[in-house]
Design an enzyme around this catalytic site. Structure first.
Site, PDB file in Angstrom:
ATOM      1  CB  SER A  41      42.504 -50.731  79.625  1.00 25.05           C
ATOM      2  OG  SER A  41      43.715 -50.444  78.956  1.00 25.05           O
ATOM      3  CB  ALA A  96      49.865 -41.825  77.358  1.00 22.84           C
ATOM      4  CG  ASP A  97      46.294 -43.681  73.007  1.00 20.03           C
ATOM      5  OD1 ASP A  97      45.850 -44.775  73.381  1.00 20.03           O
ATOM      6  OD2 ASP A  97      45.616 -42.638  73.022  1.00 20.03           O
ATOM      7  CE  LYS A 107      45.428 -38.543  78.143  1.00 20.40           C
ATOM      8  NZ  LYS A 107      45.017 -39.953  78.319  1.00 20.40           N
ATOM      9  N   GLY A 109      42.983 -42.314  72.328  1.00 18.54           N
ATOM     10  CA  GLY A 109      42.582 -43.611  71.774  1.00 18.54           C
ATOM     11  C   GLY A 109      41.223 -44.042  72.296  1.00 18.54           C
ATOM     12  CD  GLU A 116      41.867 -38.969  78.290  1.00 20.97           C
ATOM     13  OE1 GLU A 116      41.773 -40.122  78.724  1.00 20.97           O
ATOM     14  OE2 GLU A 116      42.346 -38.722  77.172  1.00 20.97           O
TER      15      GLU A 116
HETATM   16  C1  5RP Z   1      41.622 -42.129  76.361  1.00 22.80           C
HETATM   17  C2  5RP Z   1      43.102 -42.117  76.483  1.00 22.80           C
HETATM   18  C3  5RP Z   1      43.730 -43.254  77.173  1.00 22.80           C
HETATM   19  O1  5RP Z   1      44.428 -42.794  78.269  1.00 22.80           O
HETATM   20  C4  5RP Z   1      44.656 -43.936  76.212  1.00 22.80           C
HETATM   21  O2  5RP Z   1      43.890 -44.360  75.091  1.00 22.80           O
HETATM   22  C5  5RP Z   1      45.354 -45.139  76.845  1.00 22.80           C
HETATM   23  O3  5RP Z   1      44.408 -46.124  77.140  1.00 22.80           O
HETATM   24  P1  5RP Z   1      44.828 -47.546  77.664  1.00 22.80           P
HETATM   25  O4  5RP Z   1      45.336 -47.361  79.067  1.00 22.80           O
HETATM   26  O5  5RP Z   1      43.570 -48.350  77.598  1.00 22.80           O
HETATM   27  O6  5RP Z   1      45.892 -48.093  76.744  1.00 22.80           O
HETATM   28  O7  5RP Z   1      43.767 -41.224  76.052  1.00 22.80           O
HETATM   29  O8  5RP Z   1      41.160 -41.047  75.618  1.00 22.80           O
END
Ligand code: 5RP
Length: 243
Positions: A41, A96-97, A107, A109, A116
């Site tokens: 997002s 990133a998470d 990462k 999520g 990636e």
């Molecule tokens: C996807 C990822 C995303 O970068 C991570 O989940 C962060 O997402 P968001 O910006 O929606 O919080 O690693 O695989």
């Protein structure tokens, strides 16, 4: 028409923060660059802003890290290429998470960790964009994604459990499900196990131990890839590393 009149207009404070971080990273993009486009997002706002600049004449060529990002970029008229064609990238911008003060990341999520990481590893620079709640003292509160081959994935999960325990990281693992309750399948055709570790002990040792498990395709620890981060909070932007 200014490119800013073309971009998304987020309507919540958190979404506005994510967009601010993304637009700060966008300032680092130069004409002619080869870029990696992240997934999620927050990365979506970067791709959106990039598309608006492309519509105004910016010339870049990009590698998307997921089919979702590919679809967004194609819809915005951003030129895409494969990493096979480009070999190296100037810059990747991705979400990133979790991240820590050393720019180590969790990462995956969104399930795009494999592509990636391949794209991050091929990039001279990687800027992480996120809201500042993602910055943690110790990684691990976010469940660590581990992508596995579908073949005998239960046996692979058991071996992952042994690797977790051997590195002092015992925790529960769950097979990620999609909204229809069937296993979530990544763009690469694999499954993901999410590992609830609480805090991760010896991040480097865990990363290596997971890669040593046959059947593990990739894990969500990104170590030594991020060169900078832009974190957005209620009081403004915080920059880490060398933008
Ligand atoms: C996807 C990822 C995303 O970068 C991570 O989940 C962060 O997402 P968001 O910006 O929606 O919080 O690693 O695989």
């Amino acid at each position: 028409m200014s490119w800013k009149s073309r971009i998304l207009q987020p309507d919540t404070a958190v979404e506005q923060m994510k967009q601010k971080a993304a637009l700060r990273a966008l300032e680092e993009v130069r004409d002619g660059m080869k870029l990696g486009l992240g997934t999620g997002s927050t990365a979506r706002y970067f791709v959106d802003g990039l598309g608006a600049q492309v519509a105004e004449g910016l010339n870049v060529v990009c590698v998307p890290t997921s089919e979702a990002t590919r679809a967004q970029a194609e819809g915005l008229g951003i030129a895409l290429a494969s990493l096979d064609e480009l070999q190296r990238l100037d810059l990747t911008v991705d979400g990133a998470d979790e991240l820590d003060a050393q720019l180590r990341l969790v990462k995956g999520g969104g399930g795009a960790l494999l592509r990636e990481k391949i794209v991050a590893a091929a990039s001279d620079k990687m800027i992480v964009i996120a809201d500042d709640t993602k910055l943690v003292d110790r990684l691990g509160a976010f469940d660590l994604p581990v992508e596995v081959n579908i073949f005998s994935h239960g046996a692979t999960a058991a071996a992952i459990g042994v690797a977790l325990a051997a590195t002092g990281n015992a925790g529960d693992m769950v097979l990620r499900l999609s909204s229809s309750d069937s296993p979530f399948i990544t763009d690469g055709g694999h499954y993901i196990y999410d590992c609830a570790l609480g805090t991760i002990n010896d991040v480097e040792a865990l990363a290596q131990a997971l890669l040593n498990v046959p059947g593990v395709v990739e894990h969500g620890l990104f170590l030594g890839y991020a060169t900078a981060a832009v974190l957005a909070g209620t009081v403004g932007l915080q920059e880490m590393g060398q933008l």
